[in-house]
Design a protein around this motif. Structure first.
Motif, PDB file in Angstrom:
ATOM      1  N   SER A 222      15.534  24.567 -34.195  1.00 15.35           N
ATOM      2  CA  SER A 222      16.554  23.822 -34.927  1.00 15.35           C
ATOM      3  C   SER A 222      17.040  22.663 -34.055  1.00 15.35           C
ATOM      4  O   SER A 222      16.494  22.413 -32.979  1.00 15.35           O
ATOM      5  CB  SER A 222      17.699  24.747 -35.326  1.00 15.35           C
ATOM      6  OG  SER A 222      18.440  24.190 -36.383  1.00 15.35           O
ATOM      7  N   MET A 223      18.075  21.954 -34.486  1.00 17.06           N
ATOM      8  CA  MET A 223      18.404  20.668 -33.886  1.00 17.06           C
ATOM      9  C   MET A 223      18.913  20.769 -32.443  1.00 17.06           C
ATOM     10  O   MET A 223      18.500  20.013 -31.567  1.00 17.06           O
ATOM     11  CB  MET A 223      19.460  19.953 -34.734  1.00 17.06           C
ATOM     12  CG  MET A 223      19.706  18.523 -34.276  1.00 17.06           C
ATOM     13  SD  MET A 223      20.937  17.662 -35.270  1.00 17.06           S
ATOM     14  CE  MET A 223      22.461  18.292 -34.575  1.00 17.06           C
ATOM     15  N   THR A 224      19.844  21.703 -32.174  1.00 21.72           N
ATOM     16  CA  THR A 224      20.522  21.739 -30.876  1.00 21.72           C
ATOM     17  C   THR A 224      20.425  23.124 -30.259  1.00 21.72           C
ATOM     18  O   THR A 224      20.660  24.133 -30.945  1.00 21.72           O
ATOM     19  CB  THR A 224      22.014  21.370 -31.035  1.00 21.72           C
ATOM     20  OG1 THR A 224      22.123  20.149 -31.766  1.00 21.72           O
ATOM     21  CG2 THR A 224      22.680  21.208 -29.689  1.00 21.72           C
ATOM     22  N   TYR A 225      20.127  23.178 -28.989  1.00 24.37           N
ATOM     23  CA  TYR A 225      19.930  24.473 -28.327  1.00 24.37           C
ATOM     24  C   TYR A 225      21.243  25.024 -27.787  1.00 24.37           C
ATOM     25  O   TYR A 225      22.062  24.293 -27.233  1.00 24.37           O
ATOM     26  CB  TYR A 225      18.880  24.348 -27.213  1.00 24.37           C
ATOM     27  CG  TYR A 225      17.496  24.236 -27.798  1.00 24.37           C
ATOM     28  CD1 TYR A 225      16.760  25.362 -28.096  1.00 24.37           C
ATOM     29  CD2 TYR A 225      16.974  22.991 -28.126  1.00 24.37           C
ATOM     30  CE1 TYR A 225      15.513  25.267 -28.690  1.00 24.37           C
ATOM     31  CE2 TYR A 225      15.718  22.872 -28.720  1.00 24.37           C
ATOM     32  CZ  TYR A 225      15.000  24.019 -28.996  1.00 24.37           C
ATOM     33  OH  TYR A 225      13.774  23.916 -29.597  1.00 24.37           O
ATOM     34  N   SER A 226      21.420  26.334 -27.957  1.00 23.03           N
ATOM     35  CA  SER A 226      22.653  27.001 -27.539  1.00 23.03           C
ATOM     36  C   SER A 226      22.457  27.888 -26.318  1.00 23.03           C
ATOM     37  O   SER A 226      23.436  28.307 -25.698  1.00 23.03           O
ATOM     38  CB  SER A 226      23.201  27.853 -28.698  1.00 23.03           C
ATOM     39  OG  SER A 226      22.217  28.768 -29.143  1.00 23.03           O
ATOM     40  N   GLY A 227      21.227  28.205 -25.967  1.00 27.38           N
ATOM     41  CA  GLY A 227      21.007  29.050 -24.799  1.00 27.38           C
ATOM     42  C   GLY A 227      19.559  29.456 -24.651  1.00 27.38           C
ATOM     43  O   GLY A 227      18.796  29.458 -25.623  1.00 27.38           O
ATOM     44  N   LYS A 228      19.183  29.803 -23.424  1.00 25.79           N
ATOM     45  CA  LYS A 228      17.833  30.289 -23.161  1.00 25.79           C
ATOM     46  C   LYS A 228      17.697  31.741 -23.603  1.00 25.79           C
ATOM     47  O   LYS A 228      18.686  32.407 -23.899  1.00 25.79           O
ATOM     48  CB  LYS A 228      17.505  30.140 -21.673  1.00 25.79           C
ATOM     49  CG  LYS A 228      17.473  28.686 -21.210  1.00 25.79           C
ATOM     50  CD  LYS A 228      17.091  28.592 -19.738  1.00 25.79           C
ATOM     51  CE  LYS A 228      17.029  27.138 -19.288  1.00 25.79           C
ATOM     52  NZ  LYS A 228      16.657  27.022 -17.852  1.00 25.79           N
ATOM     53  N   LEU A 229      16.463  32.228 -23.635  1.00 28.08           N
ATOM     54  CA  LEU A 229      16.211  33.583 -24.117  1.00 28.08           C
ATOM     55  C   LEU A 229      17.051  34.628 -23.391  1.00 28.08           C
ATOM     56  O   LEU A 229      17.560  35.574 -23.993  1.00 28.08           O
ATOM     57  CB  LEU A 229      14.725  33.939 -23.980  1.00 28.08           C
ATOM     58  CG  LEU A 229      13.745  33.224 -24.908  1.00 28.08           C
ATOM     59  CD1 LEU A 229      12.332  33.723 -24.643  1.00 28.08           C
ATOM     60  CD2 LEU A 229      14.109  33.409 -26.376  1.00 28.08           C
ATOM     61  N   ASP A 230      17.210  34.460 -22.074  1.00 27.60           N
ATOM     62  CA  ASP A 230      17.918  35.483 -21.305  1.00 27.60           C
ATOM     63  C   ASP A 230      19.439  35.411 -21.444  1.00 27.60           C
ATOM     64  O   ASP A 230      20.161  36.180 -20.794  1.00 27.60           O
ATOM     65  CB  ASP A 230      17.521  35.434 -19.831  1.00 27.60           C
ATOM     66  CG  ASP A 230      17.837  34.097 -19.162  1.00 27.60           C
ATOM     67  OD1 ASP A 230      18.463  33.236 -19.815  1.00 27.60           O
ATOM     68  OD2 ASP A 230      17.470  33.926 -17.986  1.00 27.60           O
ATOM     69  N   CYS A 231      19.951  34.530 -22.318  1.00 28.56           N
ATOM     70  CA  CYS A 231      21.389  34.511 -22.600  1.00 28.56           C
ATOM     71  C   CYS A 231      21.812  35.719 -23.429  1.00 28.56           C
ATOM     72  O   CYS A 231      23.000  36.043 -23.488  1.00 28.56           O
ATOM     73  CB  CYS A 231      21.774  33.228 -23.329  1.00 28.56           C
ATOM     74  SG  CYS A 231      21.738  31.767 -22.271  1.00 28.56           S
ATOM     75  N   ALA A 232      20.860  36.363 -24.094  1.00 27.93           N
ATOM     76  CA  ALA A 232      21.142  37.579 -24.855  1.00 27.93           C
ATOM     77  C   ALA A 232      20.776  38.803 -24.026  1.00 27.93           C
ATOM     78  O   ALA A 232      19.830  38.770 -23.235  1.00 27.93           O
ATOM     79  CB  ALA A 232      20.368  37.587 -26.164  1.00 27.93           C
ATOM     80  N   ASN A 233      21.545  39.868 -24.180  1.00 21.74           N
ATOM     81  CA  ASN A 233      21.204  41.145 -23.551  1.00 21.74           C
ATOM     82  C   ASN A 233      20.294  41.979 -24.427  1.00 21.74           C
ATOM     83  O   ASN A 233      19.380  42.653 -23.947  1.00 21.74           O
ATOM     84  CB  ASN A 233      22.475  41.937 -23.241  1.00 21.74           C
ATOM     85  CG  ASN A 233      23.395  41.218 -22.276  1.00 21.74           C
ATOM     86  OD1 ASN A 233      24.355  40.568 -22.705  1.00 21.74           O
ATOM     87  ND2 ASN A 233      23.103  41.302 -20.991  1.00 21.74           N
ATOM     88  N   VAL A 234      20.558  41.914 -25.752  1.00 19.48           N
ATOM     89  CA  VAL A 234      19.794  42.692 -26.723  1.00 19.48           C
ATOM     90  C   VAL A 234      19.485  41.807 -27.927  1.00 19.48           C
ATOM     91  O   VAL A 234      20.383  41.114 -28.422  1.00 19.48           O
ATOM     92  CB  VAL A 234      20.569  43.946 -27.197  1.00 19.48           C
ATOM     93  CG1 VAL A 234      19.749  44.738 -28.214  1.00 19.48           C
ATOM     94  CG2 VAL A 234      20.946  44.833 -26.013  1.00 19.48           C
ATOM     95  N   VAL A 235      18.248  41.825 -28.386  1.00 20.30           N
ATOM     96  CA  VAL A 235      17.873  41.169 -29.638  1.00 20.30           C
ATOM     97  C   VAL A 235      17.461  42.247 -30.631  1.00 20.30           C
ATOM     98  O   VAL A 235      16.577  43.070 -30.344  1.00 20.30           O
ATOM     99  CB  VAL A 235      16.719  40.169 -29.441  1.00 20.30           C
ATOM    100  CG1 VAL A 235      16.179  39.698 -30.792  1.00 20.30           C
ATOM    101  CG2 VAL A 235      17.193  38.959 -28.638  1.00 20.30           C
ATOM    102  N   VAL A 236      18.130  42.270 -31.779  1.00 17.47           N
ATOM    103  CA  VAL A 236      17.804  43.223 -32.845  1.00 17.47           C
ATOM    104  C   VAL A 236      17.048  42.470 -33.925  1.00 17.47           C
ATOM    105  O   VAL A 236      17.543  41.473 -34.467  1.00 17.47           O
ATOM    106  CB  VAL A 236      19.081  43.866 -33.431  1.00 17.47           C
ATOM    107  CG1 VAL A 236      18.698  44.964 -34.429  1.00 17.47           C
ATOM    108  CG2 VAL A 236      19.954  44.441 -32.331  1.00 17.47           C
ATOM    109  N   THR A 237      15.850  42.931 -34.237  1.00 13.69           N
ATOM    110  CA  THR A 237      15.023  42.253 -35.233  1.00 13.69           C
ATOM    111  C   THR A 237      14.317  43.288 -36.100  1.00 13.69           C
ATOM    112  O   THR A 237      14.541  44.491 -35.957  1.00 13.69           O
ATOM    113  CB  THR A 237      14.024  41.303 -34.538  1.00 13.69           C
ATOM    114  OG1 THR A 237      13.371  40.511 -35.537  1.00 13.69           O
ATOM    115  CG2 THR A 237      12.987  42.071 -33.736  1.00 13.69           C
TER     116      THR A 237
END
Length: 266
Positions: A222-237
């Protein structure tokens, strides 16, 4: 316990568990095992089955009741894509909420699904989403703090310097949020600078970041980045997410939780 001290059948036991959940809002495995005079593993199987059927949300030591009134959802959520995936992801996310947490919630449709299922429990919620505020009005045990700020009518939320200044005042235990896109090289992104800015701040303020994203969000920039992958501790998908994205998250030190969606049309 049923009459004459006769141990109830599994189906009867589960109905009694649901009745207690409706009354108390939460149950513990140890207490249920003692009440029904069965092994704790038996109770865990009962709770797992009831969770699979959508009747409750599992916690590490028991379960929480869930709300299922679909009419509570804003129209934008009811009409959103990947509705089944978002609902299962929301159910999984609820497991991570504990009494007395200070929780931040974004304005995403997946988080709104989560809010609709959230039981009334001692909790502090900080949010810039007006829909989240509206949905929590009838849960008196939940203390709701709205940020204030500039109205974004498209997302029905408050953004900008005032919203961000409010967020800086709080120590946040857990953030539950989503993203417009997840790119392996650059990370999480949003559709506007205002949304990316407030999301980035929330990720910095929170002790634990739970990012809720169905498979359609992966591989999207998307247009603007908010953080790198490691900014999250857990990704639920969900289970339609390509394994190469899951592998990349694991490599970045992010825990992944994958939910199964049974009612896929294909």
């Amino acid at each position: 316990m049923s009459k004459n001290n006769i141990l109830p059948l599994p189906r009867e036991r589960r109905l009694e568990i649901l009745a207690e959940l409706q009354q108390e809002g939460a149950v513990r495995v140890t207490a249920l095992a003692e009440r029904f005079r069965v092994a704790e593993e038996t109770i865990r199987r009962d709770l797992d089955k009831l969770s699979e059927e959508g009747h409750l949300a599992r916690t590490h030591g028991g379960a929480l009741s869930v709300r299922s009134e679909r009419f509570d959802l804003p129209a934008a959520v009811r009409k959103s894509s990947q509705a089944a995936e978002k609902r299962r992801i929301a159910q999984q996310a609820l497991i991570h909420i504990e009494p007395h947490d200070v929780v931040a919630l974004d304005a995403s449709t997946t988080v709104l699904e989560m809010v609709c299922l959230m039981p009334d429990m001692p909790l502090t919620v900080i949010t810039y989403s007006l829909d989240v505020v509206r949905l929590l009005v009838d849960r008196p045990q939940i203390k709701v703090i709205s940020t204030g700020g500039e109205l974004d009518p498209t997302s029905v939320c408050l953004v900008g310097p005032i919203a961000e200044e409010t967020i800086r005042r709080f120590s946040i235990n857990k953030l539950f949020c989503s993203a417009k896109g997840i790119d392996l090289e650059r990370g999480y992104s949003e559709a506007s600078t205002a949304h990316a800015s407030i999301k980035k701040l929330l990720m910095q303020q929170a002790d634990q970041v739970y990012l809720l994203a169905d498979h359609s969000k992966f591989g999207v920039r998307s247009m603007t980045y908010s953080g790198k992958l490691d900014c999250a501790n857990v990704v639920v998908t969900d289970d339609a997410t390509d394994t190469r994205y899951l592998d990349a998250l694991t490599k970045a030190g992010v825990e992944t939780e994958v939910v199964s969606v049974r009612d896929r049309s294909h």
